[in-house]
Write a protein that holds these residues in place. Structure first.
Motif, PDB file in Angstrom:
ATOM      1  N   ASN A  97       0.820  -1.211   0.000  1.00  0.00           N
ATOM      2  CA  ASN A  97       0.000   0.000   0.000  1.00  0.00           C
ATOM      3  C   ASN A  97       0.854   1.261   0.000  1.00  0.00           C
ATOM      4  OD1 ASN A  97      -2.666  -0.963  -0.172  1.00  0.00           O
ATOM      5  ND2 ASN A  97      -2.721  -1.450   2.007  1.00  0.00           N
ATOM      6  N   ALA A  98       1.973   1.244   0.722  1.00  0.00           N
ATOM      7  CA  ALA A  98       2.872   2.399   0.692  1.00  0.00           C
ATOM      8  C   ALA A  98       3.459   2.590  -0.701  1.00  0.00           C
ATOM      9  CB  ALA A  98       3.986   2.230   1.716  1.00  0.00           C
ATOM     10  N   THR A  99       3.778   1.493  -1.360  1.00  0.00           N
ATOM     11  CA  THR A  99       4.305   1.577  -2.729  1.00  0.00           C
ATOM     12  C   THR A  99       3.273   2.207  -3.647  1.00  0.00           C
ATOM     13  OG1 THR A  99       5.667  -0.399  -2.353  1.00  0.00           O
ATOM     14  CG2 THR A  99       5.313   0.276  -4.637  1.00  0.00           C
ATOM     15  N   ARG A 100       2.010   1.830  -3.493  1.00  0.00           N
ATOM     16  CA  ARG A 100       0.949   2.427  -4.313  1.00  0.00           C
ATOM     17  C   ARG A 100       0.803   3.918  -4.024  1.00  0.00           C
ATOM     18  NH1 ARG A 100      -3.842   1.751  -3.969  1.00  0.00           N
ATOM     19  NH2 ARG A 100      -4.013   0.785  -1.907  1.00  0.00           N
ATOM     20  N   CYS A 101       0.830   4.287  -2.732  1.00  0.00           N
ATOM     21  CA  CYS A 101       0.684   5.702  -2.369  1.00  0.00           C
ATOM     22  C   CYS A 101       1.808   6.538  -2.965  1.00  0.00           C
ATOM     23  CB  CYS A 101       0.677   5.849  -0.846  1.00  0.00           C
ATOM     24  SG  CYS A 101      -0.861   5.325  -0.045  1.00  0.00           S
ATOM     25  N   GLN A 263      -8.272  -4.952  -5.280  1.00  0.00           N
ATOM     26  CA  GLN A 263      -8.370  -5.940  -6.349  1.00  0.00           C
ATOM     27  C   GLN A 263      -6.989  -6.567  -6.543  1.00  0.00           C
ATOM     28  OE1 GLN A 263     -11.309  -6.657  -7.726  1.00  0.00           O
ATOM     29  NE2 GLN A 263     -12.391  -4.966  -6.690  1.00  0.00           N
ATOM     30  N   ILE A 264      -6.931  -7.891  -6.493  1.00  0.00           N
ATOM     31  CA  ILE A 264      -5.669  -8.610  -6.653  1.00  0.00           C
ATOM     32  C   ILE A 264      -5.774  -9.519  -7.868  1.00  0.00           C
ATOM     33  CG2 ILE A 264      -3.948 -10.083  -5.565  1.00  0.00           C
ATOM     34  CD1 ILE A 264      -4.419  -7.474  -4.065  1.00  0.00           C
ATOM     35  N   SER A 265      -4.757  -9.476  -8.721  1.00  0.00           N
ATOM     36  CA  SER A 265      -4.731 -10.315  -9.917  1.00  0.00           C
ATOM     37  C   SER A 265      -3.364 -10.981 -10.025  1.00  0.00           C
ATOM     38  CB  SER A 265      -5.010  -9.463 -11.169  1.00  0.00           C
ATOM     39  OG  SER A 265      -4.996 -10.264 -12.334  1.00  0.00           O
ATOM     40  N   TRP A 266      -3.333 -12.297  -9.892  1.00  0.00           N
ATOM     41  CA  TRP A 266      -2.095 -13.062 -10.006  1.00  0.00           C
ATOM     42  C   TRP A 266      -1.891 -13.411 -11.481  1.00  0.00           C
ATOM     43  CZ3 TRP A 266      -1.110 -18.489  -7.357  1.00  0.00           C
ATOM     44  CH2 TRP A 266       0.221 -18.853  -7.556  1.00  0.00           C
ATOM     45  N   GLN A 267      -1.014 -12.687 -12.137  1.00  0.00           N
ATOM     46  CA  GLN A 267      -0.784 -12.847 -13.562  1.00  0.00           C
ATOM     47  C   GLN A 267       0.573 -13.486 -13.824  1.00  0.00           C
ATOM     48  OE1 GLN A 267      -1.495  -9.062 -15.547  1.00  0.00           O
ATOM     49  NE2 GLN A 267      -3.324  -8.653 -14.331  1.00  0.00           N
ATOM     50  N   ASP A 268       0.874 -13.711 -15.095  1.00  0.00           N
ATOM     51  CA  ASP A 268       2.121 -14.385 -15.455  1.00  0.00           C
ATOM     52  C   ASP A 268       3.353 -13.577 -15.052  1.00  0.00           C
ATOM     53  OD1 ASP A 268       0.694 -16.487 -16.517  1.00  0.00           O
ATOM     54  OD2 ASP A 268       0.833 -15.787 -18.595  1.00  0.00           O
ATOM     55  N   ASP A 269       3.209 -12.239 -15.003  1.00  0.00           N
ATOM     56  CA  ASP A 269       4.366 -11.400 -14.681  1.00  0.00           C
ATOM     57  C   ASP A 269       4.425 -10.998 -13.206  1.00  0.00           C
ATOM     58  OD1 ASP A 269       2.174  -9.718 -14.729  1.00  0.00           O
ATOM     59  OD2 ASP A 269       3.175  -8.100 -15.808  1.00  0.00           O
ATOM     60  N   GLY A 270       3.516 -11.516 -12.392  1.00  0.00           N
ATOM     61  CA  GLY A 270       3.533 -11.216 -10.967  1.00  0.00           C
ATOM     62  C   GLY A 270       2.141 -10.971 -10.423  1.00  0.00           C
ATOM     63  N   VAL A 271       2.075 -10.500  -9.192  1.00  0.00           N
ATOM     64  CA  VAL A 271       0.797 -10.250  -8.516  1.00  0.00           C
ATOM     65  C   VAL A 271       0.516  -8.750  -8.540  1.00  0.00           C
ATOM     66  CG1 VAL A 271      -0.554 -10.584  -6.429  1.00  0.00           C
ATOM     67  CG2 VAL A 271       1.236 -12.233  -7.014  1.00  0.00           C
ATOM     68  N   TRP A 272      -0.538  -8.377  -9.277  1.00  0.00           N
ATOM     69  CA  TRP A 272      -0.915  -6.968  -9.394  1.00  0.00           C
ATOM     70  C   TRP A 272      -1.949  -6.616  -8.332  1.00  0.00           C
ATOM     71  CZ3 TRP A 272       0.981  -3.124 -12.528  1.00  0.00           C
ATOM     72  CH2 TRP A 272       1.868  -3.522 -13.547  1.00  0.00           C
ATOM     73  N   MET A 273      -1.748  -5.481  -7.693  1.00  0.00           N
ATOM     74  CA  MET A 273      -2.650  -4.981  -6.655  1.00  0.00           C
ATOM     75  C   MET A 273      -3.160  -3.614  -7.068  1.00  0.00           C
ATOM     76  SD  MET A 273      -1.613  -3.967  -2.766  1.00  0.00           S
ATOM     77  CE  MET A 273      -0.124  -3.261  -3.447  1.00  0.00           C
ATOM     78  N   THR A 274      -4.476  -3.426  -7.008  1.00  0.00           N
ATOM     79  CA  THR A 274      -5.088  -2.173  -7.450  1.00  0.00           C
ATOM     80  C   THR A 274      -6.029  -1.646  -6.371  1.00  0.00           C
ATOM     81  OG1 THR A 274      -4.994  -2.897  -9.762  1.00  0.00           O
ATOM     82  CG2 THR A 274      -6.483  -1.070  -9.239  1.00  0.00           C
ATOM     83  N   GLY A 275      -5.927  -0.343  -6.098  1.00  0.00           N
ATOM     84  CA  GLY A 275      -6.810   0.261  -5.111  1.00  0.00           C
ATOM     85  C   GLY A 275      -6.592   1.756  -5.006  1.00  0.00           C
ATOM     86  N   PRO A 276      -7.342   2.405  -4.127  1.00  0.00           N
ATOM     87  CA  PRO A 276      -7.243   3.871  -3.954  1.00  0.00           C
ATOM     88  C   PRO A 276      -6.089   4.250  -3.039  1.00  0.00           C
ATOM     89  CG  PRO A 276      -8.931   3.007  -2.511  1.00  0.00           C
ATOM     90  CD  PRO A 276      -8.426   1.833  -3.309  1.00  0.00           C
TER      91      PRO A 276
END
Length: 287
Positions: A97-101, A263-276
């Protein structure tokens, strides 16, 4: 008897006490779903965060208060470099979350819609997801016992701990329990107990999750070195990975935390995290 007016009295001047101005450390307060951070942009400033400063700032009664502290510095091979401190003064390799902020802060600062961010976890990609949301790729999960790490070789899918939790590494260790009702768990007691379990030589973050619908989870978090938090990005990623491995959800998962939804999506290139994200205020800390 000597007096201060007596010229024979040796007067010693202390230059350090004369015209001495206190040093101030500028900081920002941010949060992602109530998972709150103090962020210090160390690019171009002289004061630096150390363990003592991190602990003092973390005190919610005598300091500022945070779940994690993050510092921003320059990186020759990335847009910025981040270092994360827990409230007990220990360092964590990852803080989603800090990385996203901070990604949102730097994108707003530079006008970029994608970033490359250097952390102890590795090089992380971030992007503007639209509608005020920010996405970060937290990298591939670490699934082997020695990568999490655990103290003993074993299958990480179900650990020999009451409740058979799953262990996952996301640059930091995680222990995820799947339970009938996450809200009924005594999180403070169980989280503190599991954080220091002998199987986790570096301690662990602890999650309790409940499947609430197709590809939906309700999850609560105990963070190592911090305690109960309203949200955790890396914990959400680890819980989603654990749920997929146990056949409980698909690779696209909505996780409801105490502070909101990720929202979490485990994709081929890693785990993507999306939020406010939220930028709360600026401040100056007197050193």
């Amino acid at each position: 008897m000597l007096s201060l007016l007596d010229k024979s009295f040796p007067i010693v001047y202390m230059p350090a006490m004369i015209n001495c101005e206190p040093a101030y450390l500028p900081f920002m307060k941010m949060h992602g779903l109530g998972n709150d951070f103090v962020v210090v942009d160390e690019r171009g400033i002289t004061p630096r965060v150390d363990r003592a400063v991190a602990i003092a700032l973390a005190d919610r009664h005598r300091g500022v208060g945070f779940d994690q502290l993050a510092t921003i510095s320059d990186a020759p091979d990335a847009d910025v470099s981040l270092t994360f401190w827990n409230s007990d003064g220990s360092i964590s390799a990852a803080c989603g979350n800090a990385t996203r902020c901070i990604a949102r802060y730097v994108m707003d600062e530079t006008g970029q819609d994608t970033l490359l961010i250097k952390t102890d976890r590795g090089q992380l990609q971030a992007r503007d997801a639209g509608n005020g949301l920010t996405s970060v790729n937290m990298g591939h999960p670490q699934l082997s016992w020695d990568a999490v790490p655990l103290s003993t070789q074993m299958d990480t899918l179900e650990l020999p701990i009451d409740g058979a939790p799953t262990a996952t590494g996301m640059g930091n260790p995680h222990c995820t329990f799947f339970v009938d009702d996450a809200d009924a768990i005594d999180l403070a007691a169980r989280g503190a107990e599991i954080e220091h379990h002998p199987l986790f030589p570096q301690r662990t973050n602890v999650q309790f999750a409940t499947v609430t619908g197709p590809d939906r989870l309700r999850m609560r978090v105990w963070e190592r070195g911090v305690g109960v938090t309203l949200a955790s990005g890396s914990s959400s990623c680890a819980t989603a990975v654990a749920a997929v491995r146990r056949g409980l959800t698909s690779r696209d998962v909505e996780i409801t935390l105490d502070g909101g939804v990720l929202q979490i999506s485990w994709q081929d290139d890693g785990v993507w995290m999306t939020g406010p994200t939220a930028y709360v205020f600026d401040g100056m800390w007197r050193l």
